[in-house]
Design an enzyme around this catalytic site. Structure first.
Site, short mmCIF file in Angstrom:
data_model
loop_
_atom_site.label_atom_id
_atom_site.label_comp_id
_atom_site.label_asym_id
_atom_site.label_seq_id
_atom_site.Cartn_x
_atom_site.Cartn_y
_atom_site.Cartn_z
N ASP A 50 0.85 -1.20 0.00
CA ASP A 50 0.00 0.00 0.00
C ASP A 50 0.88 1.25 0.00
O ASP A 50 1.69 1.44 0.92
CB ASP A 50 -0.88 -0.03 1.25
CG ASP A 50 -2.01 0.99 1.20
OD1 ASP A 50 -2.04 1.81 0.26
OD2 ASP A 50 -2.87 0.95 2.10
N CYS A 90 -6.05 4.29 -3.34
CA CYS A 90 -6.24 2.90 -2.95
C CYS A 90 -7.40 2.16 -3.62
O CYS A 90 -7.19 1.17 -4.30
CB CYS A 90 -6.43 2.83 -1.43
SG CYS A 90 -5.11 3.62 -0.49
N HIS A 151 -11.00 -2.32 1.40
CA HIS A 151 -11.23 -0.96 0.90
C HIS A 151 -12.17 -0.88 -0.31
O HIS A 151 -12.10 0.06 -1.10
CB HIS A 151 -9.90 -0.27 0.57
CG HIS A 151 -9.91 1.21 0.93
ND1 HIS A 151 -8.84 2.03 0.75
CD2 HIS A 151 -10.88 1.97 1.44
CE1 HIS A 151 -9.13 3.25 1.14
NE2 HIS A 151 -10.39 3.24 1.57
N ASP A 293 -0.18 -0.63 -4.76
CA ASP A 293 -1.46 -0.13 -5.30
C ASP A 293 -1.35 1.24 -5.94
O ASP A 293 -2.17 1.62 -6.77
CB ASP A 293 -2.55 -0.13 -4.21
CG ASP A 293 -2.34 0.92 -3.13
OD1 ASP A 293 -1.18 1.33 -2.90
OD2 ASP A 293 -3.34 1.33 -2.50
N ASN A 294 -0.34 2.03 -5.54
CA ASN A 294 -0.12 3.35 -6.13
C ASN A 294 1.24 3.85 -5.65
O ASN A 294 1.87 3.22 -4.80
CB ASN A 294 -1.24 4.34 -5.77
CG ASN A 294 -1.53 4.42 -4.28
OD1 ASN A 294 -2.54 3.94 -3.80
ND2 ASN A 294 -0.62 5.03 -3.52
CA LIG Z 1 -2.70 3.18 -1.47
#
Ligand SMILES: [Ca+2]
Length: 502
Positions: A50, A90, A151, A293-294
Site C-alpha cells: 500500500d 487505494c 477498501h 497499489d499506487n
Molecule cells: Ca494506497
C-alpha cells in the site's frame, strides 16, 4: 524449462503408477488422475503493498532500507520497471487489480474515505455485477483467500470479499484509523480499527502493530491447509500506508525511520510466505507477484519519477512489480516493457485454464509471454491516467500528454498532491518525452504540435468510452453519488491533516 520437464516426468511416472493400480482399483485411479490434474494448475499468490513507491525497495534503488526477500522474487523471476497502475489512490487500484478493468469501467473511480462514513455518498463498494479474479478462478477449481486491507466496501451489500468470490477473508475494512475513544462526534470511524474474520469482527480496536503478523500467519496457515491446491491468495498489506506503525521487533531497524522499519516488516512477512511455499514443495508450481497499489506519498520515494500518490504524474501510477514462477518465468529478467496491474486478471485466467468474461471489456491484456521472455512488445499502446473521474493524461509510446484542467475538476484529495500542487491545475496541454524525461520535467508541447494533435482521437475515445469529469462514458459504470469528485468536501475543509487516510 528443466523444472517443467522434470515435473512432467514426475507426472508421467505417477500416471504410470496409477495405471498399475487401475487393474484392481479403478475408482482410486480415477481419483489419482483428478488429483494430478488439479496439481498441474499453478497456485497464485499476489502480495499487494500500500503506497509503496517506485524507489522504496532495494532492487529499485532504495537506500537505507533492506528488502532481500521481496527482491528475491525478481532475482528468481521477472522485474518490471514500467508497471502501470490505472489509479493513484487505494480503492480504484484494488478494483482494477481484481477486475482487470479501468476504474471508470468498474465503477470505483474514487477512494472510499473512512472519514466520510457519515455521508451516504461514501457508502458505495465494488458492484456485485463486476467479475473478480476469485470469481473467474472458482470454476477452474481454485480456493481463494483474501487477507488484509479490502477498501472496496465491507458493509455495502454485495461488496464484501466473501461476496466477491473469496472463500475466506481476514482483514481490515480499509485504512487503519484509531477512533477517539468513546467518540460521539465520529461514530462512523469506530470500526476502522476492528479486525474482521469473514463477516464478523474478531478483534475490536486492534493495534496496527499487530496486524501484519496476524495476516502473515493466516496466509502461511492457508498455504499449509490448501497445499493440495490449486489456490489463490490476495495478500493486501496496510504497509506502508500511514500511520507508520511497525511492530516492536522492526522498530529502529532501518535508516529511514518508521517508514523503512515498516517496509522491513513487509519484507520479513514476504520471506515467511515464500518459505511456506518452499516448505510444502509448492515453490515450483506457484506464481508469486509482488506490487503496490499506487505511488508513494511524501514519506516514501518514487525514485527518478516525479509526482506521487494523488497525482497523474508517473510517480503516482508507476510502481515496482516482481514476478516469479520457476520453470515458466525465466530467472534474472529485468524489463522495461510496459505492463499493467490490469494484466494480472487475464494472465491468471490463462494459467488457470479459466474462462475470461465474454460479456464485457477487459482493459488488461494477457502479457504472460512477456513474463516468459518470449515477447518484447507491449500490447499497451495507449494508457489513460485518471484522477478520480477526471481524465488528466494519456501516454502513447514515449509521449505523455497532460490535459488542461481546473481546480474544480479535481477529486477531493487534490489538495494533498503536494504543497506546490503538482499539476493539479493545468492551463494548456503539456507534453513530455518519457524516453528522455521520465521525470516529466521539460514540457515540449510547443516543439511538437503534430504529436500533441495526434492525441486528439485518443482523448475523444477515452471520454466517449470511459467518461470524464463532465461526461458519462458509454461503458462507464457510474458510481452512486451526485459528484464522486466532491464526496468529501466537508472533511477536506475540516480535517486537512487526515488526508493521508485516503
Ligand atoms: Ca494506497
Amino acid at each position: 524449462m528443466r523444472n517443467k520437464l522434470s515435473r512432467s516426468l514426475i507426472v508421467s511416472f505417477v500416471l504410470l503408477s496409477a495405471g498399475c493400480e487401475l487393474i484392481n482399483q479403478p475408482d482410486r485411479s480415477a481419483n489419482a488422475k483428478s488429483v494430478i490434474e488439479q496439481q498441474q494448475k499453478p497456485n497464485i499468490v499476489v502480495i499487494f503493498a500500500d503506497d509503496l513507491g517506485y524507489g522504496d525497495i532495494e532492487s529499485f534503488g532504495a537506500e537505507g532500507i533492506r528488502t532481500p526477500n521481496i527482491d528475491k522474487i525478481g532475482e528468481e523471476g521477472f522485474v518490471s520497471r514500467d508497471f502501470f497502475i490505472p489509479a493513484n489512490v487505494c480503492s480504484p487500484s484494488r478494483a482494477s487489480l481484481l477486475t482487470g478493468r479501468y476504474p471508470m469501467r468498474n465503477g470505483i473511480p474514487v477512494a472510499k474515505n473512512p472519514m466520510s462514513h457519515k455521508h451516504i455518498d461514501s457508502h458505495f463498494g465494488l458492484h456485485p455485477d463486476e467479475i473478480t479474479i476469485p470469481e473467474m478462478l472458482k470454476p477452474a477449481g481454485y480456493k481463494s483467500l483474501m487477507v488484509g486491507k479490502w477498501h472496496l466496501g465491507l458493509k455495502e451489500k454485495g461488496s464484501h470479499p466473501l461476496d466477491a468470490g473469496f472463500d475466506e477473508y481476514v482483514g481490515l475494512e480499509g485504512n487503519f484509523y484509531k477512533a477517539p475513544k468513546n467518540s460521539v462526534k465520529y461514530p462512523y470511524l469506530k470500526e476502522n480499527d476492528d479486525l474482521y474474520r469473514g463477516r464478523t469482527i474478531s478483534e475490536v480496536d486492534i493495534d496496527l502493530e499487530k496486524v501484519t503478523e496476524i495476516y502473515t500467519n493466516e496466509v502461511v496457515s492457508f498455504i499449509e491447509r490448501e497445499k493440495d491446491g490449486p489456490f489463490f491468495v490476495y495478500f493486501a498489506h496496510n504497509i506502508v500506508h500511514s500511520p507508520h506503525r511497525p511492530s516492536k521487533q522492526f522498530k529502529g531497524t532501518s535508516e529511514k525511520g518508521r517508514y523503512g522499519d515498516f517496509i522491513h516488516e513487509m519484507d520479513y512477512s514476504t520471506g515467511r510466505v515464500l518459505k511456506a511455499l518452499k516448505d510444502h514443495g509448492l515453490e515450483d508450481n506457484t506464481l508469486v507477484i509482488f506490487t503496490s497499489d499506487n505511488g508513494a506519498n511524501f514519506a516514501g520515494s518514487n525514485g527518478e519519477l516525479n509526482g506521487r500518490k494523488y497525482t497523474t504524474m508517473e510517480g503516482g501510477h508507476i510502481v515496482p512489480a516482481l514476478f516469479k514462477w520457476p520453470g515458466v518465468i525465466p530467472a534474472g529478467q529485468d524489463s522495461s516493457i510496459t505492463m499493467t496491474s490490469m494484466d494480472i486478471f487475464p494472465i491468471l485466467a490463462e494459467i488457470a485454464g479459466a474462462e475470461l468474461p465474454s460479456d464485457r471489456k477487459l482493459d488488461g491484456v494477457n502479457t504472460l509471454n512477456i513474463l516468459r521472455g518470449k515477447s518484447l512488445n507491449s500490447p499497451h499502446d495507449v494508457l489513460y491516467y485518471y484522477n478520480g473521474t477526471n481524465l488528466q493524461a494519456i501516454r502513447k509510446g514515449r509521449w505523455k500528454l497532460h490535459l488542461p484542467r481546473t481546480i474544480a475538476d479535481q477529486p477531493f484529495w487534490h489538495e494533498n498532491s503536494s504543497g506546490g500542487r503538482v499539476h493539479t491545475e493545468v492551463a494548456q496541454n503539456m507534453l513530455f518525452d518519457l524516453k528522455t524525461d521520465r521525470g516529466e520535467k521539460v514540457d515540449v508541447a510547443n516543439l511538437h504540435p503534430d504529436i500533441v494533435a495526434s492525441f486528439d482521437a485518443d482523448i475523444q475515445y477515452a471520454r466517449e468510452e470511459l467518461g470524464d469529469v463532465h461526461q458519462i462514458g458509454r461503458d462507464q459504470r457510474v458510481p452512486p453519488m451526485e459528484n464522486p469528485q466532491k464526496i468529501d468536501r466537508w472533511w477536506v475543509k475540516k480535517k486537512k491533516k487526515y488526508f493521508d487516510n485516503i
